[in-house]
Design a protein around this motif. Structure first.
Motif, PDB file in Angstrom:
ATOM      1  N   ALA C  11      24.649  36.691  34.159  1.00 52.72           N
ATOM      2  CA  ALA C  11      24.730  36.647  32.710  1.00 52.72           C
ATOM      3  C   ALA C  11      25.562  37.803  32.191  1.00 52.72           C
ATOM      4  CB  ALA C  11      23.334  36.711  32.109  1.00 52.72           C
ATOM      5  N   ARG C  13      28.693  38.206  32.370  1.00 53.85           N
ATOM      6  CA  ARG C  13      29.903  38.533  33.111  1.00 53.85           C
ATOM      7  C   ARG C  13      31.124  37.928  32.443  1.00 53.85           C
ATOM      8  NH1 ARG C  13      28.648  40.632  38.194  1.00 53.85           N
ATOM      9  NH2 ARG C  13      26.874  41.912  37.685  1.00 53.85           N
ATOM     10  N   PHE C 249      41.622  35.331  43.746  1.00 56.42           N
ATOM     11  CA  PHE C 249      40.168  35.236  43.877  1.00 56.42           C
ATOM     12  C   PHE C 249      39.717  35.776  45.237  1.00 56.42           C
ATOM     13  CE2 PHE C 249      36.558  32.514  45.264  1.00 56.42           C
ATOM     14  CZ  PHE C 249      35.593  33.128  44.489  1.00 56.42           C
ATOM     15  N   GLY C 253      37.029  41.251  44.504  1.00 55.31           N
ATOM     16  CA  GLY C 253      35.608  41.221  44.815  1.00 55.31           C
ATOM     17  C   GLY C 253      35.303  41.693  46.215  1.00 55.31           C
ATOM     18  N   LYS C 254      34.174  41.267  46.736  1.00 58.61           N
ATOM     19  CA  LYS C 254      33.705  41.818  47.992  1.00 58.61           C
ATOM     20  C   LYS C 254      34.559  41.356  49.167  1.00 58.61           C
ATOM     21  CE  LYS C 254      29.513  42.813  50.465  1.00 58.61           C
ATOM     22  NZ  LYS C 254      28.082  42.546  50.559  1.00 58.61           N
ATOM     23  N   MET C 255      35.038  40.079  49.068  1.00 55.72           N
ATOM     24  CA  MET C 255      35.894  39.578  50.141  1.00 55.72           C
ATOM     25  C   MET C 255      37.117  40.477  50.293  1.00 55.72           C
ATOM     26  SD  MET C 255      35.942  37.171  52.259  1.00 55.72           S
ATOM     27  CE  MET C 255      36.965  36.320  53.418  1.00 55.72           C
ATOM     28  N   GLY C 256      37.732  40.784  49.146  1.00 53.28           N
ATOM     29  CA  GLY C 256      38.903  41.657  49.184  1.00 53.28           C
ATOM     30  C   GLY C 256      38.559  43.008  49.765  1.00 53.28           C
ATOM     31  N   SER C 257      37.377  43.485  49.420  1.00 58.69           N
ATOM     32  CA  SER C 257      36.938  44.777  49.915  1.00 58.69           C
ATOM     33  C   SER C 257      36.816  44.761  51.442  1.00 58.69           C
ATOM     34  CB  SER C 257      35.594  45.094  49.256  1.00 58.69           C
ATOM     35  OG  SER C 257      35.266  46.423  49.425  1.00 58.69           O
ATOM     36  N   ALA C 402      42.555  49.291  43.829  1.00 58.17           N
ATOM     37  CA  ALA C 402      41.235  49.566  43.278  1.00 58.17           C
ATOM     38  C   ALA C 402      40.902  48.634  42.118  1.00 58.17           C
ATOM     39  CB  ALA C 402      41.167  51.004  42.785  1.00 58.17           C
ATOM     40  N   GLN C 405      37.287  46.352  40.472  1.00 59.02           N
ATOM     41  CA  GLN C 405      35.932  46.787  40.805  1.00 59.02           C
ATOM     42  C   GLN C 405      35.580  47.951  39.902  1.00 59.02           C
ATOM     43  OE1 GLN C 405      33.775  45.674  43.546  1.00 59.02           O
ATOM     44  NE2 GLN C 405      35.035  43.917  43.182  1.00 59.02           N
TER      45      GLN C 405
END
Lengths: 650, 246, 406
Positions: C11, C13, C249, C253-257, C402, C405
């Motif tokens: 919620a 976001r 996409f 996010g975390k995948m990219g991280s 960066a 995030q």
């Protein structure tokens, strides 16, 4: 031995001495006795003239026969004598007396040519062979033997055997005897003599003997209702690989033993010829797009008698089953074909063995090329972790250096001696320049080094195209490197490849000495194993890197000269070898000379081995080789000779 | 104290050199353990074996009360069991922020599709905040890790270990290159961590080990030389020989 | 334009696009560009842009798409693959097989229908076989053409074949922990093996003749090439937009991280409990599939595909584009591919004026590659961030890594 030579000499002298009975007769007078035959020779009757001439033993016979064969014999109608025509001057011909050799002239109109046709000239050549076989000129004798070998015939066997007896040159004598044996094996009337000759060749490797045995074993296909009484080589089953069904049936049709097949195309054509009112035999055209309706329409036409009956699959099987298909030897004598087959099998075993040896030699020479091309790459990769994509272009620079040197130094040996160190110097300089200008700034970024050196690679390649053009430039090897070391008819290796092998060995030794016995080598090994520690011990890694890179590039230059000697020098010469060089380094393992050697050996023998299994397709061979390497990496990711423990740097 | 990790009879050879020689160690939970030893004693290789980086030639390594063997598992599987490792050199992802670094380590599902569809929940954000608080990097959450000081990077790495909710922490020379006050902080961090899980600290620095106040294992030539409290092992004649003698 | 994909999550976001303004800007720029070309093109507008240039632009968009795939696998995940142009080519071959089959079928059917007896299906198939494979001395359809008659199945092949190849190859390579330069060489070897295989006449794909006549789209015989080219241009723009959003996409996010973590320190990611090989395999395969889709859009515009297009050099050029454009940022790859390929065709097409040096005239058709090679070295040495790096400095966004995030 001495006695044999003496006996041969005596025979030779006797053969040369003129026959005293006919010594008084001149060649001209002999020719006059057969004037019509000489003027208008025919194949059937010229034999008699030739026999008389040969039997006369007159010294000018051979010369006359040669001139006759070349259509230089003319008849002067004014004096009725034969002359040799030696040239023309306007309407006059220059003539030469047959016996005395004196020159004279005559108008063209007075002369009639003797024009032996092809058949006659062959007969003349046959008669000539006996002169040439035992003539005084060894070159002519050799040529005569080769002529017989090219077109072997039954009637020269005796002649050849006799002249072999008298042959003074031991090598040629052996050659004559061998050829005589070949002729005996093929043509002798006595089957025991033939079998003896055939079995005598057991284990011989040469091509002519294999060809002769294959000729004896020549077969022709046949078909008959029952097994015929012939020298059968093999009974064939229709439907096997050797005789597919369709081919078998065609054989039946050709032998009038079965009605011909009606092909779909013929059906269609017949149907097209019988269209009436938008239909064939009552079946509308639109339906004829279906295969079974077409058959139905055709059958209807057959019933009306407008087409030949179809041959169905059952008819075909029945016809095939009712006949025997076979391969029969043309040679009727079973004993001879058996002997030939056994001997051929023997020979083929020996050939296979020798081919293996030849293949090993090929693989060895390919491996030495890969070693030369890859060792520089391996050194720089091992010491600096840098893959030099421009390595192939250094090979190219080396090859072009060789080419340029040959433009200034015409002596090929000397130019090679100049080119090798010069190529090393040029590429060493280029390598050092590249290291100082580019690579030094990219340490610890190996992927970027790879791309930067690739940029240099495309620039250098295009630069070479701009300077030298796109066509291949020759780098000629000195004469003493031409030809090949022939061990036998199967195993041989060209001198250039031997030279490259020696060069590779030389560099292997040199690199080992540099690495193991010199201060530079010690420092290089230290930097390879632990650059940080080496630096803290006072070794200047910058200097080591520069020298190593120069050394690696310099060896590429040498490899370029070597490769240029047998491949054409183009701007793409480097890229042809670069992927194989990478593979060699990867397979061999990084940072180890022996690893590179093992890698080169493996890739070289692998490529040759796959080419041998699939000789028609070198592209496929390379594809399979690369696939094999990808799989190999699965099992030994660090190569054949891998550094272990902490030195591996993982 | 339950038994958590049991290493027994393990040997490793590199090119004829025996790095680990019939080594046996047991770790309980919770426990703080210091492993000391001279250079080449096999401390790092010992960690490599537990985390699956190096496969031993012989011996067994078992985990938990059920005694699961670690030898057949990959590094990532072992890490997912709850074994966290901190390297000698601080290895954080310098191009990513402190928050991203901690987020990577946070105990969550590790499959590619889970990660692809992952959105950071409030609970995760709160947990990252907590850990940052604990390692003293709350103010640095949005900064790239590359901009942190050496000590901060060490803490971030310890924070990443904590975020994994591990059962066993393997910490390689955590105090190297730190100022005295940073060491203090590091000692506190490790002692607090050892209240809930097992912590194995490999260290050179005797002073640092003394402050940890824990059981000490001395390694020498790939085998256990002595084990016990620090004062016990420093009185051991073998240890004195190895460290001071010859 | 593609519908803007949004990520509904917790919620409060913001949507994915709102979180990533650069994606927004890119899509806007792409839409404006597409609109501009459409307005100026021959088929749909003022006719200021020739059909052949529309094709060039459409092909360039496809190259941009394969370049962002390369950027993800190399710039983000650290795998310098020298095989992505091979996947691009496989995509082209897969769609080319259908195009060639369907087009030949129409021709063969027409010619056979002119005969008095209508053709059987077998005769049509045989006729197509003779037409297509006559050039390599065969008339038989190889097994790999089994689905060539079906557009849908062959489209599936565009995805399945390169996807499976990437999956198998990647699994083998990543499983044995081949990394860095080694991996690059291995991918190069794979590419070489593939192109050598295709060069053979009995590969079933017409050897070095390749597949041709792909610009004729079956079912659109009556439509002019002007209209077809603008259609493909649109399709390429949509594909690029979708691909950009997809990869933005993935790398956010975390995948990219995780993926960037693998690039910077693979072992550390492994000790955090991530199965690094799966992630690499995921990125490698996904980018391979996108590369193949780009190829499937490219070759109908190019009209012909042959094995030379798959040779390792093509994949190296792809890496060059991405490096010049700037790695680790998706728009960098787009800029690099568009800039280098357009400038390259300007120079090699004789568009650039010769330079008179008095004693020597520099003809750019000869000297362009020298210039490209050297400028590539210069970019690697002096501008490792590429053109995109300059761009970043302009918009004061110095750390794209960066991004996202907060």
């Amino acid at each position: 031995m001495l006695r044999a030579v003496l006996a041969a000499l005596v025979c030779y002298v006797l053969a040369l001495a003129p026959n005293p009975l006919l010594a008084q007769t001149s060649l001209q007078s002999l020719l006059q006795t057969q004037k019509d035959e000489v003027l208008k020779p025919s194949r059937a009757s010229v034999g008699a003239v030739l026999d008389t001439l040969v039997a006369s033993n007159l010294p000018g016979v051979q010369d006359f026969l040669e001139k006759w064969q070349e259509r230089q014999v003319v008849l002067n109608t004014e004096d009725g004598l034969f002359y040799f025509a030696t040239g023309a001057q306007g309407d006059t011909l220059l003539l030469q007396d047959i016996d005395s050799g004196a020159s004279l002239q005559a108008p063209k109109s007075a002369l009639t040519d003797s024009r032996p046709n092809g058949g006659v000239r062959k007969e003349i050549a046959g008669a000539l062979v006996r002169f040439q076989l035992s003539g005084p000129d060894i070159e002519k004798r050799r040529a005569a033997v080769e002529a017989i070998a090219r077109a072997p015939s039954a009637d020269v066997v005796g002649l050849l055997q006799a002249s072999a007896q008298a042959e003074p040159d031991p090598a040629l004598k052996a050659q004559k005897q061998r050829l005589a044996q070949i002729l005996v094996a093929r043509f002798a009337p006595d089957s025991a003599a033939r079998i003896a000759a055939i079995t005598g060749f057991s284990g011989a490797l040469s091509l002519d003997i294999r060809a002769m045995l294959n000729q004896i074993l020549e077969t022709r296909p046949g078909v008959a209702p029952a097994r015929p009484n012939a020298n059968i080589a093999e009974i064939l089953q229709p439907g096997s690989d050797a005789l597919p069904i369709a081919a078998a049936y065609e054989q039946l049709v050709a032998a009038d033993l079965a009605p011909p097949m009606i092909s779909p195309a013929q059906i269609k054509e017949t149907l097209a010829q019988n269209i009436s009112a938008g239909a064939v035999a009552g079946i509308p055209l639109a339906q004829l797009a279906q295969p079974d309706r077409r058959i139905a329409a055709y059958q209807a036409l057959v019933a009306q008698g407008k087409a030949a009956p179809l041959v169905g699959p059952e008819d075909m099987t029945k016809a095939l089953n009712a006949h025997v298909f076979y391969l029969a030897y043309i040679e009727p004598d079973r004993a001879i074909t058996d002997a030939a087959r056994a001997t051929l099998q023997d020979i083929e075993t020996a050939v296979a063995f020798n081919k293996g040896a030849d293949l090993a030699l090929d693989a060895l020479s390919l491996a030495s090329i890969y070693f030369l091309a890859a060792i520089g790459l391996a050194i720089t990769f091992g010491v600096m972790g840098v893959i030099n994509m421009a390595h192939g272009e250094f090979i190219m620079i080396g090859a072009y250096t060789g080419y340029v040197v040959q433009q200034f130094v015409p002596d090929y040996t000397l130019s090679l001696i100049v080119a090798l160190p010069l190529a090393f110097a040029v590429t060493f300089g280029a390598g050092v320049a590249m290291e100082r200008l580019v690579i030094r700034w990219l340490y610890h970024r190996p992927l970027e080094t790879l791309l930067a050196t690739f940029g240099i690679s495309i620039a250098l390649q295009q630069l070479a195209k701009n300077i030298f053009g796109t066509q291949a430039r020759p780098l000629t090897s000195p004469a003493w490197l031409d030809g090949a070391w022939v061990i036998n008819d199967v195993v041989q290796i060209s001198y250039i490849r031997i030279a490259i092998f020696v060069l590779a060995l030389l560099f292997l030794g040199l690199i080992l000495v540099v690495l193991k016995r010199t201060r530079l080598g010690l420092e290089v090994r230290a930097v390879t194993q632990n650059p940080g520690m080496a630096a803290s011990m006072g070794i200047n890694p910058d200097r080591i890197n520069m020298l190593t890179f120069g050394l690696g590039s310099g060896i590429a230059g040498i490899a370029g000269v070597a490769i240029g000697l047998y491949a054409k020098v183009t701007s793409e010469i480097g890229s042809d070898y670069i992927v194989q060089s990478f593979m060699t380094v990867v397979v061999g393992g990084v940072g180890n000379v022996w690893g590179t050697l093992a890698g080169a050996g493996m890739i070289g023998s692998l490529q040759k081995g796959i080419e041998w299994l699939n000789p028609s397709n070198t592209l496929a061979a390379q594809t399979y080789m690369i696939l094999f390497i990808i799989l190999f990496i699965q099992f030994r990711p660090k190569g054949i000779v891998a550094l272990k423990g902490r030195a591996a740097g993982d | 104290m339950k038994r958590l990790l049991e290493v027994s009879g393990v040997s490793v050879t590199f090119d004829g050199f025996r790095a680990i020689n019939n080594l046996s160690i047991q770790i309980g939970q919770p426990e703080l353990r210091a492993v000391i030893g001279p250079n080449g004693a096999g401390k790092t290789t010992f960690m490599d074996i537990i985390t699956g980086k190096t496969r031993p030639d012989s011996g067994t390594v078992t985990w938990g009360e059920k005694g699961v063997s670690l030898l057949a598992m990959s590094e990532s599987q072992i890490a997912r069991l709850g074994i966290g490792r901190k390297f000698q050199k601080p290895t954080v992802f310098e191009a990513q922020t402190v928050s991203e670094n901690l987020g990577l380590a946070l105990k969550n599902r590790r499959g590619p599709l889970d990660v692809l569809m992952y959105r950071r929940s409030r609970r995760d954000t709160a947990r990252i905040g907590e850990i940052a608080e604990e390692i003293g990097l709350s103010a640095q959450l949005a900064r790239p890790a590359g901009q942190l000081s050496h000590g901060q990077k060490q803490w971030l790495e310890i924070g990443m270990l904590l975020a994994q909710d591990p059962q066993l922490l393997l910490v390689d020379e955590p105090a190297a290159g730190m100022t005295p006050s940073e060491r203090e902080h590091t000692t506190d961090l490790l002692r607090r961590a050892a209240e809930t899980c097992a912590v194995v600290v490999v260290e050179h620095d005797m002073e640092f080990v003394r402050r940890l106040e824990c059981k000490v294992t001395v390694l020498h030539e790939g085998a256990v030389l002595a084990e016990g409290s620090l004062s016990h092992v420093t009185r051991n004649q073998d240890v004195i020989d190895v460290y001071l003698g010859r | 334009m593609p519908s803007l994909s949004t990520q509904t999550s917790g919620a409060g976001r913001k949507t994915f696009l709102a979180q990533h303004p650069s994606v927004m800007w890119f899509l806007l720029a792409l839409a404006l560009f597409t609109l501009g070309v459409t307005v100026l093109a021959e088929a749909t507008g003022a006719g200021l842009i020739s059909t052949s240039f529309v094709k060039t632009l459409g092909k360039t968009l496809c190259l941009c798409l394969v370049a962002i795939a390369m950027d993800v696998v190399w710039g983000y995940c650290g795998i310098l693959s020298l095989g992505h142009m091979a996947f691009f080519g496989i995509g082209g071959y897969a769609i080319g097989m259908w195009l060639m089959y369907a087009r030949t079928e129409i021709i063969v059917r027409d010619s056979l229908l002119a005969a008095p007896i209508p053709p059987t299906p077998q005769e049509i198939t045989d006729g197509i076989g003779t037409q297509i494979f006559g050039v390599v001395g065969s008339a038989e359809f190889p097994l790999i053409w089994a689905f060539a008659d079906s557009f849908a199945l062959q489209l599936l092949m565009v995805i399945l074949v390169p996807g499976l190849l990437a999956l198998v190859f990647g699994w083998l390579a990543f499983r044995s922990r081949v990394t860095g330069v080694y991996l690059s060489i291995l991918t190069q070897a794979m590419t070489l093996a593939l192109s050598l295989y295709l060069f053979q006449n009995d590969s079933g794909l017409r050897g070095n003749n390749g597949l041709s006549g792909l610009q004729n789209i079956p079912g659109f015989e009556t439509v002019s090439q002007d209209a077809i080219s603008i259609g493909f241009f649109w399709a390429s723009a949509v594909a690029l937009g979708l691909g950009y959003v997809l990869f933005a996409f993935v790398v956010s996010g975390k995948m990219g991280s995780v993926v960037r973590g693998i690039r910077d320190n693979e072992a550390r990611v492994r000790f955090l409990g991530y199965h690094v090989e799966s992630y690499k395999l995921f990125v490698f395969t996904l980018t391979a599939i996108v590369a193949a889709i780009a190829g499937a859009l490219y070759y109908p515009q190019a009209g012909i595909i042959n094995p030379a297009e798959i040779a390792p050099i093509a994949s190296i050029y792809l890496a060059v584009w991405v490096a010049i454009g700037g790695r680790g940022r998706l728009y960098g790859a787009v800029i690099g591919a568009a800039f280098v390929s357009l400038v390259s065709s300007w120079f090699t097409g004789g568009g650039a004026p010769d330079v008179e040096l008095g004693i020597y005239t520099i003809k750019w058709t000869d000297w362009w590659l020298v210039l490209l090679g050297l400028s590539f070295v210069a970019v690697t040495l002096f501008f490792p961030q590429g053109i995109g790096g300059l761009f970043d400095r302009l918009v004061r966004n110095p750390t794209p890594d960066a991004e996202g995030q907060k």
